[in-house]
Structure formats: structure tokens, C-alpha cells
Design an enzyme around this catalytic site. Structure first.
Site, PDB file in Angstrom:
ATOM      1  N   ASP A  57      -7.774 -26.490  -6.366  1.00 41.82           N
ATOM      2  CA  ASP A  57      -6.588 -25.789  -5.892  1.00 41.82           C
ATOM      3  C   ASP A  57      -5.315 -26.531  -6.290  1.00 41.82           C
ATOM      4  O   ASP A  57      -4.349 -25.933  -6.783  1.00 41.82           O
ATOM      5  CB  ASP A  57      -6.634 -25.644  -4.369  1.00 41.82           C
ATOM      6  CG  ASP A  57      -7.662 -24.623  -3.903  1.00 41.82           C
ATOM      7  OD1 ASP A  57      -8.120 -23.823  -4.739  1.00 41.82           O
ATOM      8  OD2 ASP A  57      -7.990 -24.623  -2.709  1.00 41.82           O
ATOM      9  N   LYS A  61       0.828  -1.205   0.000  1.00 48.61           N
ATOM     10  CA  LYS A  61       0.000   0.000   0.000  1.00 48.61           C
ATOM     11  C   LYS A  61       0.867   1.262   0.000  1.00 48.61           C
ATOM     12  O   LYS A  61       0.373   2.360  -0.248  1.00 48.61           O
ATOM     13  CB  LYS A  61      -0.935   0.000   1.213  1.00 48.61           C
ATOM     14  CG  LYS A  61      -1.972  -1.119   1.194  1.00 48.61           C
ATOM     15  CD  LYS A  61      -2.859  -1.082   2.421  1.00 48.61           C
ATOM     16  CE  LYS A  61      -3.868  -2.223   2.396  1.00 48.61           C
ATOM     17  NZ  LYS A  61      -4.727  -2.231   3.609  1.00 48.61           N
ATOM     18  N   ARG A 119      -4.039  -1.889 -10.225  1.00 49.51           N
ATOM     19  CA  ARG A 119      -4.194  -0.741  -9.332  1.00 49.51           C
ATOM     20  C   ARG A 119      -2.910  -0.476  -8.538  1.00 49.51           C
ATOM     21  O   ARG A 119      -2.618   0.675  -8.189  1.00 49.51           O
ATOM     22  CB  ARG A 119      -5.366  -0.969  -8.376  1.00 49.51           C
ATOM     23  CG  ARG A 119      -6.728  -0.913  -9.060  1.00 49.51           C
ATOM     24  CD  ARG A 119      -7.852  -0.773  -8.044  1.00 49.51           C
ATOM     25  NE  ARG A 119      -7.982  -1.945  -7.189  1.00 49.51           N
ATOM     26  CZ  ARG A 119      -8.693  -3.023  -7.500  1.00 49.51           C
ATOM     27  NH1 ARG A 119      -9.341  -3.097  -8.661  1.00 49.51           N
ATOM     28  NH2 ARG A 119      -8.782  -4.032  -6.654  1.00 49.51           N
TER      29      ARG A 119
END
Length: 392
Positions: free
Chosen positions: A164, A70, A99
Site C-alpha cells: 500500500d 450513482k 460504467r
């Protein structure tokens, strides 16, 4: 086989870590990029010394760097590592890496040779791409769950996460193919790998049979509906699998149990209206599983016991192939490579502590100076654990 290949793995939980586990077992260097709180699998389910067993099972031989993506500096560290890596694996929802400014289009400008694998449930650009999902959803949507039904024709919830694990295998397969392609074409590539796609690919026989014959359960001879290809209960309430599909194996079985008159019933049905099926069930329940195991080692008739996971460590076959070994403090590890003489086995290391290699990677791989590393740690851009010993 993959010595000199660096994998940068942003994935969490199971499919991506299982893919990088397989690549690491082949000799690749795997750097696991974790948030400062760690891969959620560290806290998932049953634990050993506070760490989730799922995490321990899928993250051996990896280096852990804890980054705060972040923060701009955290993103820059990730990008710096991508420049020095051969492969990136990520399993975020579509759009997350974009993003963050760490998507394939950005990274390939910095490293044209990068192989970038995005592992998701439903692909990058489908109607379902942005929906949350788990293994049970992928096997349901693919049609595979419909093949696991009880006698009431109700789906049976599997206790193994098939999508998975198969998805992780498919991801490692695709990455290996991309590495081969890069060696020929001298360019990297992007892999959009959907777990549901992988599950649908396992349905190839069933889809064609359903289309041509209208039968939904696949190959009729392999469904347990015939006495020569079936699972039978033993005297001690265990089970043996009999796979005498070819006549020669069925004849061997019938001769060995003194029932030559059963030979003609080779492909007869497993219904209680079939007297030979009733006799077969009675025969199997006359002896224990271990007695039938002894029988199966003497008679060539395609027979094997239904073992429980806890019995695998004592299995003669598993020992012979070194499929389970105990290199770390006595707890078992399962092999993903199948050469019993695999030279990487003695060099294995247990799953890393969170941020165990952060400082070493920053200093040795990225050549960051000590003061910068200290500042990044103080500003909570990175998390470090343990003592710095240096890495190659």
C-alpha cells in the site's frame, strides 16, 4: 513545488490517499471525492473522536466533497471537476469508472491535458484484475513475503502494509513524471499502476541472484548470516542493528570494544559453532540499548537501535529533520517531504470532515448558484458539513 496543481482523488483506504498525501505535502491542492457515507477508512480500526486513525494519518491538507456517483447529477459534478483538474486518482476495480462514465477515454475528451492514474492490485487487464485483494496478497504474489521468514523458515506476517505504502509512493512518482512530460509534450496521459507490479519491481536483485546462483534469499551478506551485519539483543531485551559490512567499520567496532582479535572474523557466520559470534551475543547482552546508543554516537561502525513507533517522536534524528510534528490538537503527523525547512508545514490543515468543502467547491470552483447547491443537497446528490467560508 506543486502549487497551482489540482488533484481530484476518488481513492479510498490507503494507497491512493497516501499518494495524494505526498502530492499535497508538495503543495498541490487535493480534492477528496467521497461517497455520501465517506471513505471507509473513516470507520476503520482504532479511532480518535470517532474517526479512524488510518484516515487521519493519510488525509491532512485535503478538501472533502461528498458526491453520490450513482446519480446522474453526481456524475456530472465529478466530470465538471475533472475539467478543472490536472490529475485524477482512482482506485476502484477495473471497469467501475467506465460504467460511471468517468473513465479516462471520456475525461480526456473534456480535458486533453488530464493525467489519470488508476491504482489497482493487479492492473487493468490481467487474469487477476477483477479479483478482490489486499496488501498481504500483493507482497505474497510478488515474492517479497518469502523474504520475511523466521528461524523455522516460515513467512512472518508484517505489521506494516508495504505494498500500500510503496504503491502510493510509486503512484506519486508516476504522476510527477507525467506532469513533467505534460510540460514538454503538452498532453496528458493515463497511468495503469498495479501494486503487485510495484512489489515485483522491488525484487530486482533477488530475481537476478536466483536466476544466476539459485539462491532465493538475495544478497548473502545482507541476510543476517554474518556477524558484522546482524541484529543483536541487548541487556534490557531490546535490539541493536550492526551494519559493519565494510572492513573499516568492523575494525572501528572491534577496536572500540577491545577485541582486535575479532577483525579476521569479519565475514564469519552467525552460527553457534562460531565462538566469536557467541562472544558477540554475550557482549551485546552485557549493556542496555541506551548504552549501545551512546556507543554508536562515538564510534563510526554503522550501528543503530531498533526503535518502536512510539519512540520516534523523541528520537534526536527525527526531531532534527522535523519528520514528526504536532500541528493539530497535539496528535503527531509524519512528514512525506524531507526538507526540514519545508514552507508548507505551517499551513497544514487536519483531515477534513466528510463533505466539509462540498459547498465551497460547488460555489467557488464550479460556480454553481446557491439554488442549485441547495437542490443538490436536498436531493441527496451531495452532502455538506460545516459553514461555508469559500475556497480559492
Amino acid at each position: 513545488m506543486l502549487e497551482g496543481i489540482r488533484i481530484l482523488d476518488f481513492s479510498q483506504y490507503l494507497p491512493g490517499p497516501y499518494a495524494s498525501l505526498r502530492l499535497g505535502d508538495m503543495g498541490a491542492e487535493v480534492i477528496k471525492v467521497e461517497p455520501l457515507t465517506g471513505d471507509p477508512a473513516r470507520a476503520l480500526g482504532d479511532k480518535r473522536d470517532g474517526t479512524g486513525l488510518i484516515f487521519l494519518a493519510n488525509n491532512r491538507n485535503k478538501k472533502s466533497i461528498a458526491l453520490n456517483l450513482k446519480e446522474d447529477e453526481g456524475k456530472q459534478i465529478a466530470l465538471d471537476l475533472m475539467r478543472k483538474s490536472d490529475v485524477v486518482i482512482e482506485s476502484f476495480r477495473p471497469g467501475v469508472m467506465e460504467r460511471l462514465g468517468l473513465d479516462y477515454q471520456v475525461v480526456k475528451k473534456e480535458n486533453k491535458d488530464i493525467i489519470y492514474c488508476s491504482l489497482t492490485g493487479y492492473g487493468q487487464d490481467t487474469a487477476l484484475s477483477h479479483f478482490g485483494s489486499h496488501d498481504i496478497n500483493y507482497i505474497a504474489l510478488s515474492g517479497l513475503l518469502s523474504q520475511l521468514k523466521d528461524k523455522r523458515s516460515e513467512p512472518v506476517h508484517p505489521t506494516i502494509t508495504l505494498a500500500d505504502l510503496a504503491g502510493g509512493m510509486a503512484a506519486s512518482e508516476a504522476i510527477l513524471a507525467a506532469l513533467v512530460q505534460r510540460s514538454i509534450k503538452k498532453e496528458g496521459s493515463y497511468i495503469d499502476l498495479s501494486l503487485t507490479d510495484v512489489m515485483v519491481s522491488l525484487m530486482n536483485n533477488h530475481v537476478l541472484i536466483a536466476s544466476e546462483k539459485g539462491r532465493q534469499q538475495g544478497v548473502a551478506e545482507l541476510t543476517g548470516a554474518m556477524i558484522s551485519y546482524h541484529v543483536y539483543k541487548t541487556k534490557d531485551n531490546r535490539y541493536m542493528s550492526l551494519g559493519a559490512l565494510e572492513l573499516k567499520f568492523w575494525i572501528n567496532f572491534c577496536n572500540a570494544v577491545g577485541k582486535d582479535e575479532w577483525v579476521s572474523a569479519h565475514m564469519s557466520e552467525t552460527t553457534d559453532q562460531n565462538p566469536i559470534y557467541r562472544e558477540m551475543k554475550e557482549l551485546f547482552q552485557s549493556y542496555s540499548m541506551h548504552e549501545w546508543m551512546s556507543f554508536s554516537q562515538k564510534v563510526d561502525c554503522c550501528m543503530a537501535p531498533v526503535l518502536e513507533p512510539g519512540e520516534l517522536t523523541s528520537s534526536k534524528y527525527v526531531k532534527e529533520r522535523r519528520l514528526i510534528f504536532t500541528p493539530f490538537d497535539g496528535y503527531p503527523e509524519v512528514a512525506t517531504t524531507y526538507d526540514k525547512d519545508n514552507p508548507t508545514f505551517p499551513d497544514l490543515h487536519p483531515a477534513p470532515c466528510l463533505g466539509e468543502h462540498t459547498e465551497a467547491i460547488l460555489k467557488d470552483v464550479l460556480q454553481y448558484p446557491n439554488d442549485k447547491v441547495s437542490r443538490l443537497r436536498k436531493n441527496k446528490v451531495v452532502k455538506t458539513e460545516g459553514v461555508y467560508h469559500g475556497v480559492s
